[in-house]
Design an enzyme around this catalytic site. Structure first.
Site: not given
Ligand SMILES: Cc1cc2nc3c(=O)[nH]c(=O)nc-3n(C[C@H](O)[C@H](O)[C@H](O)COP(=O)(O)OP(=O)(O)OC[C@H]3O[C@@H](n4cnc5c(N)ncnc54)[C@H](O)[C@@H]3O)c2cc1C
Length: 324
Positions: A179, A181-183, A186
């Site tokens: 998560f 990396e995702e954040r 994003g």
């Protein structure tokens, strides 16, 4: 194997120049949402089979975490994989899956035992053509319309145990790391779009004459755009600091959560302020600003809602009341 993260963030910032949120998001799922755990913890065989073709763009990946009954509370997912010989038999469902209608494989978070909810989960590479995988719905959304979002059911889906990423029971921890990396991704993906919304609004308000002068000449307009531009630069600085710390091997959970929280809130504030200066035109589907207004709304919800980011930040600040 996997994309170098600084390169990945640079691509995310560049993709923001595609003035459509859905396309960058679909690509981000490939590079930084469904694949980081596989790159870090997966076996060489799994990386060859799933990661290499995904990064090459030959296959489409999706990330299966959320369920209809478990979004913010990831630990409460119900999907279950039971070992039978050399296979897992999977039953359950996933909701809100970006790329889900077209994906070749899913990085699936599933329970693999009935133990404590943070230690009973695993990540599994699930080929989407496996019998028993049913894509039941393409969800009709208010924004991000160029990215497909699916509801998916699993009915006695048989997957080889060798498709397990890393260790069994470590899935929750791996997903929490994934998560981050995702954040960061994003946040990176919206910066250029924020800037182009400000620039489009400058261009529009410069040529739009109201009360015999360009709308932009009103101090309330050009000051507001200057304020928003400053906020975007602050967000960029926070992101770059977070990415640098991450690349140096630090735990950036607090900073990544702050960046994602600020990106969501600034996206809403900025799109609302800009749209206002477009008047009636801003309320039409003919201008980019209304699309941004709809697309940006997702950032305060997806990849963990603002309130989830706040509770993570509070945990790191030591201000979250302990659960008795
Ligand atoms: C377009 C789109 C694409 C998505 N893509 C994916 C994907 O590819 N893969 C995937 O697994 N998931 C995906 N999601 C799911 C997304 O991560 C969840 O929607 C999100 O985590 C919120 O979960 P929920 O919708 O179940 O809301 P809920 O968990 O029901 O929360 C509702 C609201 O409650 C509030 N809230 C939550 N926690 C707290 C708290 N502690 N205190 C106070 N208030 C709180 C928040 O305001 C939140 O918005 C996607 C969602 C959307 C809309």
């Amino acid at each position: 194997m996997g994309l170098d993260f600084s390169y990945s963030i640079a691509i995310a910032e560049e993709l923001g120049n595609i003035n459509c949120g859905g396309i960058p998001m679909a690509i981000g799922v490939q590079s930084d949402m469904a694949t980081p755990a596989l790159a870090r913890f997966g076996s060489d065989e799994l990386k060859r089979q799933f990661l290499a073709p995904t990064i090459a763009g030959d296959v489409v990946a999706c990330l299966g975490v959320s369920e209809a009954g478990a979004g913010s509370d990831v630990a409460s997912i119900k999907t279950m994989a039971v070992r039978k010989g050399d296979d897992y038999i999977i039953n359950g469902s996933k909701m809100w899956i970006t790329n889900g209608c077209q994906a070749d494989w899913m990085c699936l978070l599933t329970n693999t035992s009935t133990g404590p909810s943070h230690k009973n989960k695993s990540l599994i590479c699930l080929p989407m053509k496996t019998p028993g995988v049913h894509i039941t719905k393409k969800i009709d959304k208010m924004g991000m319309k160029s990215s497909d979002t699916a509801q998916i059911f699993f009915e006695d889906v048989r997957v080889p145990c060798k498709n397990l990423i890393g260790e069994e029971g470590m899935g929750f921890i791996y997903q929490m790391l994934q998560f981050q990396e995702e954040r960061m991704w994003g946040t990176a993906s919206v910066l250029a779009r924020m800037e182009s919304m400000i620039q489009e609004t400058i261009d529009y308000t410069q040529q739009r004459k109201i009360f015999n002068q360009p709308l932009l000449n009103n101090q309330v307009v050009h000051y507001r755009l200057a304020e928003l531009s400053t906020e975007v630069e602050l967000l960029r600085s926070l992101l770059h600091r977070t990415v640098a710390l991450y690349i140096d091997g630090n735990d950036v959970t607090k900073f990544a959560s702050m960046a994602k929280l600020k990106a969501g809130r600034l996206g809403r504030e900025l799109s609302d302020s800009c749209l206002q200066f477009w008047g009636g035109m801003g309320f039409t589907n003919e201008v980019l600003v209304s699309r941004f207004y709809r697309d940006f709304r997702l950032l305060s919800i997806g990849a963990g809602a603002d309130e989830v980011m706040l509770s993570i930040i509070c945990k790191y600040m030591g201000t979250l009341p302990s659960k008795k």
